[in-house]
Design a protein around this motif. Structure first.
Motif, mmCIF file in Angstrom:
data_model
loop_
_atom_site.group_PDB
_atom_site.id
_atom_site.type_symbol
_atom_site.label_atom_id
_atom_site.label_comp_id
_atom_site.label_asym_id
_atom_site.label_seq_id
_atom_site.Cartn_x
_atom_site.Cartn_y
_atom_site.Cartn_z
ATOM 1 N N PRO A 130 -9.772 -2.162 6.056
ATOM 2 C CA PRO A 130 -10.028 -3.160 5.012
ATOM 3 C C PRO A 130 -11.464 -3.681 5.018
ATOM 4 O O PRO A 130 -11.870 -4.395 4.101
ATOM 5 C CB PRO A 130 -9.034 -4.279 5.355
ATOM 6 C CG PRO A 130 -8.761 -4.118 6.806
ATOM 7 C CD PRO A 130 -8.852 -2.658 7.098
ATOM 8 N N GLU A 131 -12.251 -3.286 6.011
ATOM 9 C CA GLU A 131 -13.615 -3.804 6.117
ATOM 10 C C GLU A 131 -14.655 -2.880 5.502
ATOM 11 O O GLU A 131 -15.852 -3.145 5.615
ATOM 12 C CB GLU A 131 -13.954 -4.037 7.606
ATOM 13 C CG GLU A 131 -12.992 -4.944 8.349
ATOM 14 C CD GLU A 131 -12.923 -6.336 7.737
ATOM 15 O OE1 GLU A 131 -13.955 -6.818 7.230
ATOM 16 O OE2 GLU A 131 -11.827 -6.929 7.755
ATOM 17 N N THR A 132 -14.234 -1.777 4.904
ATOM 18 C CA THR A 132 -15.219 -0.825 4.374
ATOM 19 C C THR A 132 -15.969 -1.370 3.173
ATOM 20 O O THR A 132 -17.069 -0.928 2.866
ATOM 21 C CB THR A 132 -14.533 0.483 3.966
ATOM 22 O OG1 THR A 132 -13.577 0.211 2.939
ATOM 23 C CG2 THR A 132 -13.848 1.123 5.155
ATOM 24 N N VAL A 140 0.829 -1.202 0.000
ATOM 25 C CA VAL A 140 0.000 0.000 0.000
ATOM 26 C C VAL A 140 0.867 1.257 0.000
ATOM 27 O O VAL A 140 0.659 2.188 -0.776
ATOM 28 C CB VAL A 140 -0.954 0.002 1.206
ATOM 29 C CG1 VAL A 140 -1.744 1.315 1.252
ATOM 30 C CG2 VAL A 140 -1.912 -1.170 1.125
ATOM 31 N N ALA A 141 1.878 1.301 0.888
ATOM 32 C CA ALA A 141 2.759 2.473 0.953
ATOM 33 C C ALA A 141 3.519 2.652 -0.357
ATOM 34 O O ALA A 141 3.681 3.774 -0.844
ATOM 35 C CB ALA A 141 3.729 2.329 2.118
ATOM 36 N N GLU A 142 3.972 1.547 -0.932
ATOM 37 C CA GLU A 142 4.706 1.634 -2.195
ATOM 38 C C GLU A 142 3.809 2.175 -3.310
ATOM 39 O O GLU A 142 4.223 3.034 -4.093
ATOM 40 C CB GLU A 142 5.254 0.267 -2.576
ATOM 41 C CG GLU A 142 6.119 0.288 -3.820
ATOM 42 C CD GLU A 142 6.759 -1.063 -4.110
ATOM 43 O OE1 GLU A 142 7.327 -1.220 -5.191
ATOM 44 O OE2 GLU A 142 6.675 -1.954 -3.244
ATOM 45 N N HIS A 143 2.570 1.673 -3.359
ATOM 46 C CA HIS A 143 1.638 2.157 -4.383
ATOM 47 C C HIS A 143 1.323 3.633 -4.165
ATOM 48 O O HIS A 143 1.232 4.400 -5.135
ATOM 49 C CB HIS A 143 0.345 1.351 -4.344
ATOM 50 C CG HIS A 143 -0.687 1.838 -5.324
ATOM 51 N ND1 HIS A 143 -0.654 1.545 -6.665
ATOM 52 C CD2 HIS A 143 -1.761 2.660 -5.158
ATOM 53 C CE1 HIS A 143 -1.655 2.136 -7.283
ATOM 54 N NE2 HIS A 143 -2.347 2.825 -6.386
ATOM 55 N N GLY A 151 -12.550 -1.145 -0.869
ATOM 56 C CA GLY A 151 -11.174 -1.360 -1.285
ATOM 57 C C GLY A 151 -10.262 -0.271 -0.755
ATOM 58 O O GLY A 151 -10.704 0.759 -0.241
ATOM 59 N N LEU A 152 -8.957 -0.478 -0.882
ATOM 60 C CA LEU A 152 -7.989 0.462 -0.332
ATOM 61 C C LEU A 152 -7.733 1.657 -1.238
ATOM 62 O O LEU A 152 -7.421 2.744 -0.765
ATOM 63 C CB LEU A 152 -6.666 -0.261 -0.042
ATOM 64 C CG LEU A 152 -6.715 -1.295 1.090
ATOM 65 C CD1 LEU A 152 -5.383 -2.025 1.199
ATOM 66 C CD2 LEU A 152 -7.038 -0.611 2.417
ATOM 67 N N LEU A 153 -7.846 1.460 -2.567
ATOM 68 C CA LEU A 153 -7.530 2.556 -3.474
ATOM 69 C C LEU A 153 -8.401 3.786 -3.240
ATOM 70 O O LEU A 153 -7.879 4.906 -3.137
ATOM 71 C CB LEU A 153 -7.620 2.091 -4.930
ATOM 72 C CG LEU A 153 -7.196 3.132 -5.981
ATOM 73 C CD1 LEU A 153 -5.757 3.586 -5.745
ATOM 74 C CD2 LEU A 153 -7.349 2.561 -7.389
ATOM 75 N N PRO A 154 -9.729 3.648 -3.142
ATOM 76 C CA PRO A 154 -10.532 4.848 -2.855
ATOM 77 C C PRO A 154 -10.183 5.498 -1.518
ATOM 78 O O PRO A 154 -10.356 6.710 -1.351
ATOM 79 C CB PRO A 154 -11.971 4.320 -2.853
ATOM 80 C CG PRO A 154 -11.925 3.088 -3.687
ATOM 81 C CD PRO A 154 -10.582 2.478 -3.405
ATOM 82 N N ILE A 178 -6.405 4.581 -17.311
ATOM 83 C CA ILE A 178 -4.975 4.643 -17.020
ATOM 84 C C ILE A 178 -4.737 4.986 -15.555
ATOM 85 O O ILE A 178 -3.867 4.403 -14.901
ATOM 86 C CB ILE A 178 -4.293 5.677 -17.933
ATOM 87 C CG1 ILE A 178 -4.439 5.253 -19.398
ATOM 88 C CG2 ILE A 178 -2.808 5.831 -17.575
ATOM 89 C CD1 ILE A 178 -4.026 6.323 -20.388
ATOM 90 N N ASP A 179 -5.502 5.938 -15.032
ATOM 91 C CA ASP A 179 -5.337 6.378 -13.638
ATOM 92 C C ASP A 179 -6.723 6.533 -13.011
ATOM 93 O O ASP A 179 -7.378 7.558 -13.186
ATOM 94 C CB ASP A 179 -4.580 7.711 -13.590
ATOM 95 C CG ASP A 179 -4.375 8.202 -12.163
ATOM 96 O OD1 ASP A 179 -4.742 7.463 -11.229
ATOM 97 O OD2 ASP A 179 -3.837 9.307 -11.981
ATOM 98 N N PRO A 180 -7.184 5.518 -12.249
ATOM 99 C CA PRO A 180 -8.554 5.532 -11.712
ATOM 100 C C PRO A 180 -8.816 6.604 -10.668
ATOM 101 O O PRO A 180 -9.974 6.790 -10.276
ATOM 102 C CB PRO A 180 -8.701 4.129 -11.084
ATOM 103 C CG PRO A 180 -7.616 3.315 -11.666
ATOM 104 C CD PRO A 180 -6.486 4.256 -11.952
ATOM 105 N N VAL A 181 -7.777 7.290 -10.175
ATOM 106 C CA VAL A 181 -8.015 8.333 -9.171
ATOM 107 C C VAL A 181 -7.584 9.708 -9.676
ATOM 108 O O VAL A 181 -7.398 10.629 -8.876
ATOM 109 C CB VAL A 181 -7.300 8.003 -7.836
ATOM 110 C CG1 VAL A 181 -7.869 6.739 -7.235
ATOM 111 C CG2 VAL A 181 -5.791 7.869 -8.026
#
Length: 538
Positions: A249-251, A175-178, A254-257, A399-402
């Motif tokens: 992680p229970e939301t 996660v930190a790396e991403h 997902g983590l990206l949003p 390409i970039d979802p955020v």
């Protein structure tokens, strides 16, 4: 077009156009040769018809100049013969096809500068062209003398790029790396930056370089999981900004949003630091480095493109130093800003230039989501083609979802196409993901528009009133506040908004909303108000 179909243009010395097999393709008249010289010195070999007329037929009336220009274009095509398609006209623009032109414009004379003259013998008796030619010769002489004094090896390409050192994530988690990679990539998408992975940085970084150090990390302790972002100055390692966010992680989303708002904040904070002027090197007085693209875009967004000519010149200089599609995309956005605040009368030229710029920008950087998103905005706002805009925005988000601009342009395309609920959801996400950079008012503006048009009028007017309070001379929020107040039947506040808009827009009338050239395509493309009936309401 194949290489064999190119024409060679000689401008150092006597002007000449040569075909693939040495055939002379030079037009006979001096005015036609001068027209080609003006194109060859232009960005992307493209000029407005008005520019060509003003520099070659400045002493003639508009109709006479236009007729002479058409004759010169016809003569050039005849001279080009089988290569006539290299000269293109589109609306108000005239261009040479970039893939069909070879020129010696960048060549330097081997010895004495006087041995070879730029455009030697090009005698055109027009004061504007004579002034242009004199200025170009002086600029080339100055550049030649500068090259003699400072060899190219001392000025590598990208020398004025700001620096971004990206440290290895602490905690070593995915996660930190991403998070770090997403922030760094988002900055790079917005403009040229010298990206330095941690461990590869040189032992000494020049003190007069703008830049910062990005650090990301992840913690997992008794308080739960969290990620953090920190920026430090490049020169003295001082902490500029730091923030953190919990991860759940229970939301179910997902983590990206969850980390998307951190990505947007990080990109904006870094962009702000890179926009700051570099510190002067010891003993060198004030910093002499040219303003970076980040500084130019920052000024453009903060002023809403008010000084169009100066900003366009700065952007052009950025492109000449670093020829990337994103620079052309920002140039196109500058035209959107001028179009939106109606500060220029040549609306047709703005449209043509914006269209040409984004086409070239996407051609140069088809994988840059920032380029695609800005192109989408042009196709919605200036060209009023929501289907094309939506496709470009969708490509940006694949390409970039955020990408904040990607979500904003998606929402705006939906809004202009009449898909108001999808527009509201997309712009709500854009608003959540965005940071606090100078583009924030534009995101809030689009969100407020979507809220009003989708029937959430109180929410929309509250958002736009905030934008208007912070930027009282910004016209677009007032237009949609006026629409929102009228839709609510709040005529006193509508009258006040109309009066304030009239101060900013000389000659403004409510009937302007229904005009095709008035910059409110999303209002024209939905049923919130009967625009033609507006004058009867106040």
């Amino acid at each position: 077009m194949t290489t064999s179909a190119r024409l060679s243009f000689r401008v150092m010395g006597v002007f000449r156009v040569t075909g693939p097999h040495g055939t002379d393709r030079t037009p006979h008249s001096m005015k036609s040769r001068g027209l080609l010289a003006l194109l060859l010195e232009a960005h992307e070999f493209c000029r407005a018809r008005s520019y060509l007329q003003d520099h070659l037929w400045s002493d003639r009336q508009q109709e006479q100049g236009a007729s002479s220009l058409r004759q010169a274009l016809s003569e050039i095509r005849r001279a080009f013969g089988p290569h006539r398609e290299l000269l293109e006209t589109e609306g108000n623009l005239v261009r040479l096809r970039r893939d069909g032109v070879v020129t010696d414009a960048e060549d330097r004379p081997p010895g004495d500068l006087d041995a070879v003259e730029y455009l030697e013998g090009l005698d055109i008796r027009d004061p504007e062209f004579e002034r242009w030619l004199r200025d170009r010769r002086q600029q080339r002489a100055a550049a030649y003398e500068s090259d003699l004094a400072a060899p190219d090896i001392l000025a590598p390409v990208g020398a004025s790029r700001p620096w971004l050192v990206v440290e290895k994530p602490t905690g070593g988690t995915v996660v930190a790396e991403h998070l770090g990679q997403a922030i760094a990539q988002g900055v790079s998408d917005r403009g040229p930056v010298e990206m330095v992975p941690d461990g590869h940085a040189p032992p000494s970084i020049p003190e007069d370089k703008a830049g910062c150090i990005l650090s990301v990390g992840e913690r997992n302790d008794a308080f739960g999981n969290s990620v953090s972002v920190q920026l430090r100055s490049l020169d003295n390692r001082r902490v500029l900004w730091t923030t953190m966010a919990p991860l759940d992680p229970e939301t179910g989303e997902g983590l990206l949003p969850q980390i998307a708002p951190l990505i947007g904040l990080g990109i904006d904070r870094i962009a702000a630091e890179l926009a700051a002027p570099p510190s002067p090197a010891p003993g060198h007085g004030a910093a002499a480095a040219p303003a970076s693209l980040f500084a130019t875009v920052d000024d453009m967004l903060r002023t809403r493109g008010r000084d169009f000519k100066a900003l366009d010149t700065r952007l052009q200089l950025c492109f000449e130093e670093e020829p990337r599609g994103i620079v052309l995309a920002w140039k196109a956005l500058l035209r959107c800003l001028a179009f939106g605040e109606r500060r220029r009368e040549d609306i047709g030229l703005l449209r043509d230039e914006a269209k040409s710029l984004v086409a070239r920008a996407v051609e140069m950087e088809p994988q840059n989501p920032q380029v695609l998103a800005l192109a989408s905005h042009v196709y919605t706002f200036v060209l009023d083609k929501p289907p094309v805009a939506h496709e470009l925005a969708a490509r940006a988000l694949r390409i970039d979802p955020v990408n904040v601009y990607g979500w904003a342009s998606t929402g705006y395309a939906h809004l202009s196409a009449g898909h108001v609920e999808r527009a509201y959801e997309a712009l709500l996400r854009a608003r959540r993901f965005t940071g606090e950079g100078p583009h924030r008012p534009m995101i809030d503006l689009l969100f407020g528009m979507s809220a009003i048009i989708s029937g959430r009028i109180a929410e929309g007017t509250a958002t736009l009133e905030t934008v208007n309070a912070l930027l009282p001379d910004f016209q677009p929020p007032l237009r949609f506040l006026l629409a929102g107040y009228l839709a609510q039947g709040d005529f006193p506040r509508a009258e006040d908004a109309k009066l304030r808009l009239s101060v900013l827009e000389t000659g403004f009338e409510l009937r302007d909303f229904a005009e095709p050239d008035y910059p409110t395509p999303s209002l024209r493309n939905n049923t919130l108000l009967d625009l033609k009936n507006l004058p009867r309401l106040l």
